[in-house]
Design a protein around this motif. Structure first.
Motif, PDB file in Angstrom:
ATOM      1  N   SER A   1       0.478  -1.172  -0.220  1.00 19.86           N
ATOM      2  CA  SER A   1       0.028  -0.263   0.263  1.00 19.86           C
ATOM      3  C   SER A   1       1.085   1.192  -0.284  1.00 19.86           C
ATOM      4  O   SER A   1       1.603   1.509   1.130  1.00 19.86           O
ATOM      5  CB  SER A   1      -1.036   0.020   0.787  1.00 19.86           C
ATOM      6  OG  SER A   1      -1.060   1.066   1.087  1.00 19.86           O
TER       7      SER A   1
ATOM      8  N   ASN B   1      -0.056   3.997   1.575  1.00 18.86           N
ATOM      9  CA  ASN B   1      -0.884   4.307   2.060  1.00 18.86           C
ATOM     10  C   ASN B   1       0.295   4.407   2.992  1.00 18.86           C
ATOM     11  O   ASN B   1       0.899   3.267   4.088  1.00 18.86           O
ATOM     12  CB  ASN B   1      -1.582   3.922   2.897  1.00 18.86           C
ATOM     13  CG  ASN B   1      -2.755   5.070   4.122  1.00 18.86           C
ATOM     14  OD1 ASN B   1      -1.705   5.499   4.875  1.00 18.86           O
ATOM     15  ND2 ASN B   1      -3.381   5.937   3.712  1.00 18.86           N
TER      16      ASN B   1
ATOM     17  N   CYS C   1      -6.552   1.564  -2.976  1.00 21.00           N
ATOM     18  CA  CYS C   1      -6.290   0.836  -2.068  1.00 21.00           C
ATOM     19  C   CYS C   1      -7.465  -0.129  -1.443  1.00 21.00           C
ATOM     20  O   CYS C   1      -8.154   0.625  -1.016  1.00 21.00           O
ATOM     21  CB  CYS C   1      -4.717   1.145  -0.542  1.00 21.00           C
ATOM     22  SG  CYS C   1      -4.880   0.456   1.203  1.00 21.00           S
TER      23      CYS C   1
ATOM     24  N   SER D   1      -7.236   1.582   2.845  1.00 13.61           N
ATOM     25  CA  SER D   1      -6.963   2.743   3.265  1.00 13.61           C
ATOM     26  C   SER D   1      -8.429   3.508   1.974  1.00 13.61           C
ATOM     27  O   SER D   1      -8.529   5.109   2.168  1.00 13.61           O
ATOM     28  CB  SER D   1      -5.483   3.084   3.607  1.00 13.61           C
ATOM     29  OG  SER D   1      -4.910   3.211   2.333  1.00 13.61           O
TER      30      SER D   1
ATOM     31  N   THR E   1      -6.722   4.831  -0.353  1.00 16.33           N
ATOM     32  CA  THR E   1      -5.640   5.457  -1.400  1.00 16.33           C
ATOM     33  C   THR E   1      -5.473   4.980  -2.374  1.00 16.33           C
ATOM     34  O   THR E   1      -5.514   4.280  -2.711  1.00 16.33           O
ATOM     35  CB  THR E   1      -4.478   5.553  -0.365  1.00 16.33           C
ATOM     36  OG1 THR E   1      -4.121   6.083   0.692  1.00 16.33           O
ATOM     37  CG2 THR E   1      -3.342   6.810  -0.893  1.00 16.33           C
TER      38      THR E   1
END
Length: 423
Positions: A89, A91, A154, A157, A159
């Motif tokens: 990820s 993030n 993601c 999250s 993202t």
């Protein structure tokens, strides 16, 4: 094309039993071995022997799956494992989590048989569950971001994951995989089963001793996976796929020796000449079957790569080449080469044997190369052309996908044909 006529009109030499899928070549109840039927039948029989030997060696990598009680219980044969590629990820809070790049979570879109995957987030991790029923829009989209391009979201999250980020992760060797679902065949028909860590452990336990080298074409008119770090031919296969394909390749030479022994026992003259030397005895016949077994393995290669993907609309695997390209696939299917379906060695051999049984053998086949500008005007010729793709389709580059495997198996039989590392 020179092989079939050389061995026409001969009875098969391999001992029975023959594979269950075989259709007897009979005429009024009597076996008919005219033309290339005997050659085709030997391919069927020796393919069954090779497949059985392969299953004895690596069958533990392809175990049956436990069917959940709510789906009837018992055991079922896996048709395919469905995987999603992953990247870490972007993030920072979830940079330790490899999140899925799934173009869709839909498993089956057939009316009345709909099924899809639901990601279940649990703290800093996630798992997948199979749900039966019509998929919603979120399931249809997977983790793909709206719009064009290789952009994702993601799972943990929300993202954005840009295509450039995915390319950097792939080129750094940090792209992984997660098992989405398993497709199985049981007495009640085809079913979809949620993955377990044990299923992934079995797949990840496979360790390949050889992987094909050579450059994947960096430019193809229909797309290429090279920008995502899949630059060598071996990168297009999972470890378990490589182990299966290597096993088939290793056994081709073993079965070739078996054919030679059986041919001699059947009374064939052994002139010690191979196909390249114009032979037509036991050694040449063993080499001929080795070539057809290599063709069979190459058909399996078309189904056993990570470019192959699942077709929810038809509930089946689509092979590597659905068009003349090697595009990036985000969620791919891994066929079971012992399931009696697409990707099975014996299923591939049956198709080749059916073609061989129908080949004309009234005249010897011969292939030569000449400059078409210098052909004699009194030579009867037929000119047949492919559509005018010219260099818009990269045929030679694409054919290396198969050539790197054929070269491994057949270089000793046709050293001149396979003298070069690539086409």
């Amino acid at each position: 094309i020179e092989i079939p006529q050389r061995f026409a009109g001969r009875e098969p030499i391999a001992a029975k039993p023959r594979p269950k899928s075989h259709k007897d070549a009979t005429t009024d109840g009597f076996e008919d071995w005219t033309g290339t039927r005997g050659l085709a039948e030997d391919l069927r029989r020796y393919s069954a022997i090779l497949r059985d030997k392969a299953k004895a060696k690596i069958g533990h990598l392809y175990p049956q799956v436990d069917v959940p009680a709510q789906q009837g219980g018992g055991k079922a044969t896996v048709i395919a494992w469905l995987w999603a590629r992953t990247v870490r990820s972007p993030n920072p809070a979830f940079s330790h989590v490899e999140v899925p790049l799934a173009a869709t979570f839909v498993l089956s879109a057939k009316p009345g048989k709909e099924a899809y995957v639901v990601p279940v987030i649990e703290g800093n991790s996630y798992r997948f569950e199979v749900t039966i029923g019509s998929p919603n829009d979120q399931a249809k989209a997977g983790t793909k971001a709206s719009g064009r391009g290789a952009n994702f979201i993601c799972l943990m999250s929300g993202t954005a994951i840009s295509g450039d980020y995915i390319k950097r992760e792939g080129q750094a060797g940090r792209m992984g995989t997660r098992l989405l679902a398993v497709v199985a065949e049981a007495s009640r028909g085809r079913m979809y089963i949620s993955p377990t860590p044990e299923m992934e452990d079995v797949a990840n336990s496979a360790q390949a001793l050889w992987r094909p080298s050579g450059d994947v074409p960096p430019r193809l008119s229909g797309g290429t996976c090279v920008p995502y770090g899949m630059t060598q031919w071996g990168d297009l296969f999972s470890s378990r796929q490589l182990v299966a394909l290597n096993t088939f390749s290793d056994l081709i030479d073993e079965v070739k020796s078996m054919v030679m022994t059986d041919a001699r026992a059947a009374g064939w003259v052994d002139d010690e000449r191979g196909l390249a030397e114009g032979g037509s005895g036991a050694r040449a016949y063993a080499e001929a079957l080795a070539i057809y077994l290599a063709f069979t393995r190459d058909k399996v290669v078309n189904w056993l790569s990570t470019i192959s993907h699942w077709w929810p609309g038809q509930d089946k695997i689509r092979p590597t080449f659905t068009r003349q390209a090697l595009p990036m696939t985000w969620d791919y299917s891994e066929a079971n080469p012992f399931a009696g379906a697409a990707g099975d060695f014996l299923v591939a051999a049956e198709g080749i044997a059916d073609a061989i049984a129908r080949l004309p053998v009234t005249k010897p086949g011969r292939a030569i190369q000449k400059d078409c500008r210098l052909l004699s005007s009194d030579t009867p010729i037929i000119i047949s052309t492919d559509p005018p793709y010219y260099d818009n389709i990269f045929y030679a580059d694409l054919s290396d996908f198969f050539y790197v495997w054929l070269r491994r198996d057949l270089r000793a039989i046709y050293p001149e044909v396979f003298a070069t590392l690539a086409v």
